[in-house]
Design a protein around this motif. Structure first.
Motif, PDB file in Angstrom:
ATOM      1  N   ALA A   1       0.829  -1.210   0.000  1.00 28.76           N
ATOM      2  CA  ALA A   1       0.000   0.000   0.000  1.00 28.76           C
ATOM      3  C   ALA A   1       0.860   1.255   0.000  1.00 28.76           C
ATOM      4  O   ALA A   1       0.552   2.247  -0.688  1.00 28.76           O
ATOM      5  N   ALA A   2       1.965   1.218   0.754  1.00 28.82           N
ATOM      6  CA  ALA A   2       2.878   2.361   0.757  1.00 28.82           C
ATOM      7  C   ALA A   2       3.515   2.546  -0.615  1.00 28.82           C
ATOM      8  O   ALA A   2       3.680   3.684  -1.100  1.00 28.82           O
ATOM      9  N   ALA A   3       3.859   1.423  -1.284  1.00 26.93           N
ATOM     10  CA  ALA A   3       4.433   1.510  -2.619  1.00 26.93           C
ATOM     11  C   ALA A   3       3.414   2.059  -3.613  1.00 26.93           C
ATOM     12  O   ALA A   3       3.755   2.839  -4.512  1.00 26.93           O
ATOM     13  N   ALA A   4       2.146   1.646  -3.462  1.00 28.97           N
ATOM     14  CA  ALA A   4       1.096   2.158  -4.353  1.00 28.97           C
ATOM     15  C   ALA A   4       0.918   3.665  -4.178  1.00 28.97           C
ATOM     16  O   ALA A   4       0.716   4.401  -5.144  1.00 28.97           O
ATOM     17  N   ALA A   5       1.007   4.141  -2.926  1.00 31.17           N
ATOM     18  CA  ALA A   5       0.920   5.581  -2.681  1.00 31.17           C
ATOM     19  C   ALA A   5       2.091   6.307  -3.316  1.00 31.17           C
ATOM     20  O   ALA A   5       1.951   7.428  -3.834  1.00 31.17           O
ATOM     21  N   ALA A   6       3.267   5.654  -3.304  1.00 29.55           N
ATOM     22  CA  ALA A   6       4.435   6.258  -3.933  1.00 29.55           C
ATOM     23  C   ALA A   6       4.260   6.376  -5.445  1.00 29.55           C
ATOM     24  O   ALA A   6       4.717   7.334  -6.066  1.00 29.55           O
ATOM     25  N   VAL A   7       3.591   5.391  -6.056  1.00 30.11           N
ATOM     26  CA  VAL A   7       3.290   5.457  -7.486  1.00 30.11           C
ATOM     27  C   VAL A   7       2.447   6.690  -7.799  1.00 30.11           C
ATOM     28  O   VAL A   7       2.699   7.409  -8.769  1.00 30.11           O
TER      29      VAL A   7
END
Length: 416
Positions: free
Chosen positions: A22-28
């Motif tokens: 989820a944190a990686a998706a927010a970074a995207v």
């Protein structure tokens, strides 16, 4: 509102992985806002360019949540969907994205819960088409498919095409018992990241019942053990007197098997109880659906053509009845499966007692009866009876008529 992962019981490793994703998706999304939009990549592709961190590392567009019944597959998928819609990318449980997703009202989260025996190709094609649209909230289009093992072959092919060529902001979350080809196709599995869940320990389930539902600790501990780690079933046992009565009737079966006639009587009683439970669970929804459809088609109208309109709606009413019949069949099989799980727990107790295994019984209230059975049947006889119950579950899952499968099981239990 607590963190969206709070109800995912006993799955610490999975929660850690989903939080990271989820944190990686927010970074995207942050990278997209600055015109540096990477495509979602599979696990392991952590860097791009000359050592530049990839915002999508840890995130991918298709996931499969696997685990035994009660492990929380759908809970994990919904919580992850909420974390993807979270304004902070953490699944805080406080922002509008978390609230609407967990409440089932987020326009960008589409939930497929099969009511019948399968998920058809028409439903899947419509879902894939809608999922290809741009997210209205600016984050992700999320498709959650509960019981993905019920996809027909054609529906699976339609989903596979969407997973192979995903829209840039669409994420597919599938729930299935396992990644075995009988549950999910090999080609779909090869394009998804798998999140394995385990059966939560009874102590963790009891803690949730006490914290979230206000159930007394002793009752919660008993229900968690009796439900064999299934959170939903434990909640029903703790709160619903009728569920406890049905369980008591099932656990009385071993005492009733005194002959061939008694075995067939016990089979009939088990089937009829499952039918009655299923009918009660779907009756209200069936009535409401039919009334809503008839109203939409002009039932009760007095204007010109009203009578003709309702006569011409026979096809739609027939289609509704077909769907409701399929849902009732599914509900009956689910009710019967719950009874078989309880019965399997009883013979498991008898087996462990015969082997003098240092484990707690599943059904503490019938431990004396299981102990008597262990002395009478010994370990081999208890194991054969347990295998007969498990074989019945497998036969019903393979679409053997429930009555035939249960009658064969009762005869095997009586013969030993």
């Amino acid at each position: 509102m607590p963190d969206v992962f709070a109800d995912l019981v006993g799955q610490d490793e999975a929660v850690t992985e989903l939080r990271r994703a989820a944190a990686a998706a927010a970074a995207v999304l942050r990278a997209a806002a600055t015109d540096r939009t990477p495509a979602l990549v599979a696990a392991g592709e952590a860097e791009t360019g000359a050592g530049t961190p990839d915002p999508s590392a840890g995130m991918t567009h298709a996931w499969i949540f696997t685990g035994p019944p009660g492990s929380g597959r759908s809970v994990a998928a919904r919580a992850f969907a909420a974390a993807l819609q979270c304004a902070y990318g953490t699944g805080c449980g406080e922002c509008p994205g978390c609230h609407t997703t967990m409440g089932g009202t987020n326009a960008d989260v589409r939930l497929v819960v099969p009511e019948g025996l399968s998920i058809g190709v028409g439903e899947m094609r419509a879902l894939v088409l809608r999922a290809a649209s741009t997210p209205s909230g600016g984050r992700w289009q999320v498709v959650v498919i509960e019981d993905a093992d019920r996809l027909t072959e054609a529906a699976g092919n339609a989903l596979l095409k969407a997973i192979e060529e995903p829209p840039p902001r669409t994420v597919f979350l599938l729930c299935a018992p396992s990644t075995h080809p009988d549950d999910i196709s090999v080609t779909i599995r090869s394009r998804c990241r798998v999140v394995p869940l385990r059966q939560p320990p009874a102590t963790a389930v009891a803690e949730v019942l006490v914290r979230r539902d206000g159930i007394a600790p002793d009752v919660a501990q008993w229900a968690a053990a009796a439900a064999q780690g299934h959170v939903g079933r434990a909640r029903r046992l703790a709160r619903d007197p009728e569920a406890r009565k049905r369980r008591e009737a099932v656990l009385a079966v071993p005492r009733r098997l005194t002959g061939v006639g008694a075995a067939f009587d016990a089979a009939s009683a088990l089937i009829e109880a499952a039918e009655a439970e299923a009918e009660a669970s779907v009756a209200e929804a069936d009535t409401a659906e039919r009334a809503a459809l008839e109203t939409a088609l002009g039932a009760g109208g007095t204007g010109r053509g009203a009578a003709g309109a309702i006569r011409g709606a026979a096809g739609q009413l027939k289609e509704l009845e077909k769907r409701q019949k399929s849902r009732a069949t599914r509900a009956q099989r689910d009710a019967l499966d719950r009874a078989l799980v309880d019965l399997a727990g009883f013979y498991r107790d008898a087996l462990t007692m015969a082997l003098r295994a240092p484990v707690d019984p599943v059904h503490t209230d019938t431990a004396a009866l299981a102990g008597a059975g262990a002395q009478k049947w010994d370990a081999e006889g208890s194991l054969r009876r347990l295998e007969a119950v498990l074989a019945c579950r497998a036969a019903i899952d393979a679409n053997v008529k429930p009555r035939i499968a249960v009658e064969a099981m009762m005869l095997a239990l009586w013969k030993g």
